[in-house]
Enzyme design. Sequence first.
Site, PDB file in Angstrom:
ATOM      1  N   GLU A 293       0.889  -1.174   0.000  1.00 36.20           N
ATOM      2  CA  GLU A 293       0.000   0.000   0.000  1.00 36.20           C
ATOM      3  C   GLU A 293       0.910   1.202   0.000  1.00 36.20           C
ATOM      4  O   GLU A 293       1.793   1.337   0.846  1.00 36.20           O
ATOM      5  CB  GLU A 293      -0.923  -0.018   1.215  1.00 36.20           C
ATOM      6  CG  GLU A 293      -2.033   1.026   1.136  1.00 36.20           C
ATOM      7  CD  GLU A 293      -1.754   2.254   1.979  1.00 36.20           C
ATOM      8  OE1 GLU A 293      -1.530   3.327   1.365  1.00 36.20           O
ATOM      9  OE2 GLU A 293      -1.736   2.152   3.206  1.00 36.20           O
ATOM     10  N   CYS A 327      -2.172   8.343   4.392  1.00 32.86           N
ATOM     11  CA  CYS A 327      -2.235   7.968   2.977  1.00 32.86           C
ATOM     12  C   CYS A 327      -3.579   8.373   2.378  1.00 32.86           C
ATOM     13  O   CYS A 327      -3.690   8.597   1.179  1.00 32.86           O
ATOM     14  CB  CYS A 327      -2.036   6.462   2.823  1.00 32.86           C
ATOM     15  SG  CYS A 327      -0.513   5.849   3.558  1.00 32.86           S
TER      16      CYS A 327
END
Length: 542
Positions: A293, A327
């Site tokens: 990720e 994020c």
Amino acid sequence: MGKGFFQVPTAINEPVKTYVPGSPEREEVLKQYKAFYNDTVDVPLYIGSEEIKTGNTKPMSPPHDHKHIVGHYHLAEKNHVQKAISNCLEARDSWANLTWEQRAAIFLKAAELIAGPYRAKINAATMIAQSKNIYQAEIDAACELIDFLRFNVEYMSQIYNEQPESAEGIWNRVEYRPLEGFVYAITPFNFTAIAGNLPASAAMMGNVVIWKPSDSQVYSAKVIMDVFKEAGLPDGVINMVYGDPVMISDTVLASPDFSGIHFTGSTSVFKSLWKQIGNNINNYKTYPRIVGETGGKDFIVAHPTAKPQQVATAISRGAFEFQGQKCSAASRVYLPKSTADEILELVKKDVASFKKPGSPEDMSNFITAVIHEGSFDKLAKYIDKAKAADDAEVIAGGNYDKSVGYFIEPTVILTTSPQYETMYTELFGPVVTIYVYEDEDWSETLKLVDETSEYGLTGAVLSGDRYSIDEATKALQNCAGNFYINDKPTGAVVGQQPFGGARASGTNDKAGSMQNLLRWVSPRLIKETFVTPEDYRYPFLG
């Protein structure tokens, strides 16, 4: 599971404590914060049963008070990394063959330790190491990590329970073997929960792990290791090393026993690791699992029917919580011309209400520091460029100061160009860029949102019109792995919103879900025939 089909405790999300003034949890975490802050810790390498102090150290300082030292951590040399790999492989057979419920019990105990005696410790460490205010520390370091551990145990039991049908006279069964070799976990600074989950999720499925936490998160990573050790994790199952990241990765990826990487970090680093794995593919005993990720350029798009106050709150929370260092943080926003002025005034009012960035020890601070000087300098550069640009202006915030801590004031950039640099560049800080579109250009704006960024992590649409919500949901299906309707694009909860994105944002293996755990096993089908044929001839032969 030789003595029973065991049911694990039902996973529930850990309640978030409020830390209101006068509450016992507030007093406890402040006391622990002061104790950590006024002490120094010497963090060793954790390799097998050893805690190795190399003598080659780096200091650890709070981002909000970078001249103050709270400890040092020891740096690994290549031989230490090789030793960690050997320890992993020595521990593998015993760990892989341990019955699953015994592995589950270790991580369930770890969850209870964090929920109880370690809660103030892991929150205070995260406040110091990553400069999170208490609420951000609580939802991350305590609650999300607890949730990861509890829900992953439940998902593990469901995976093991997934079995094939059997025809008459045969018995088909699947065993979910750990990967053959070891897993390499590389974790980021911004979430203590991610730092704990990446090695733990692989280990839970019977794998052994080399764990390299971020240099900026070693302080709270040590607390995670303390928890795992007290929970009874055997030596060598998770080995934690730090040092030159290139040397560590080169050493790990050169091993023929490397079997997978569990990564959260930058897109560029992940791509380089993927390439390196590809170049080494002939050296490995098995095709490695690659799970990552990475970055995001997450959006909010508002329809003309959206309520201005709701849009403004989504921006203020989505862009500025934890200084935009998520994020999933909102960093580009598309507002309709008809309501843009009202929304912008509300956002400016919010920004003006924030106290000047300061220490998380002062719990009236919503905004604290960014993680380090490199981040500070990058953000300051983009803010200065916006101040001087012809097609952009800073309409809120825009100040910064690193004399004491790495403090960036929450900043709102308004641009007349949908392709302005900060509309597509990941900044990872408290800076949001806003573009105003003509109301009648709603459909074209959705296409713009989809095509502007290389990333595909999170995004949000706010609207009071169901047709426009449906249109946005379809038009934006590929640019957000987590898509939010009438909410900010942050705050995924384990067990409720499995997290991950595609495009340049990663492999979308959804942390906090069964999909992720399946990447850390290699199923073996076993077919047992009870009455074995003794004649090759089939009936059709006569």
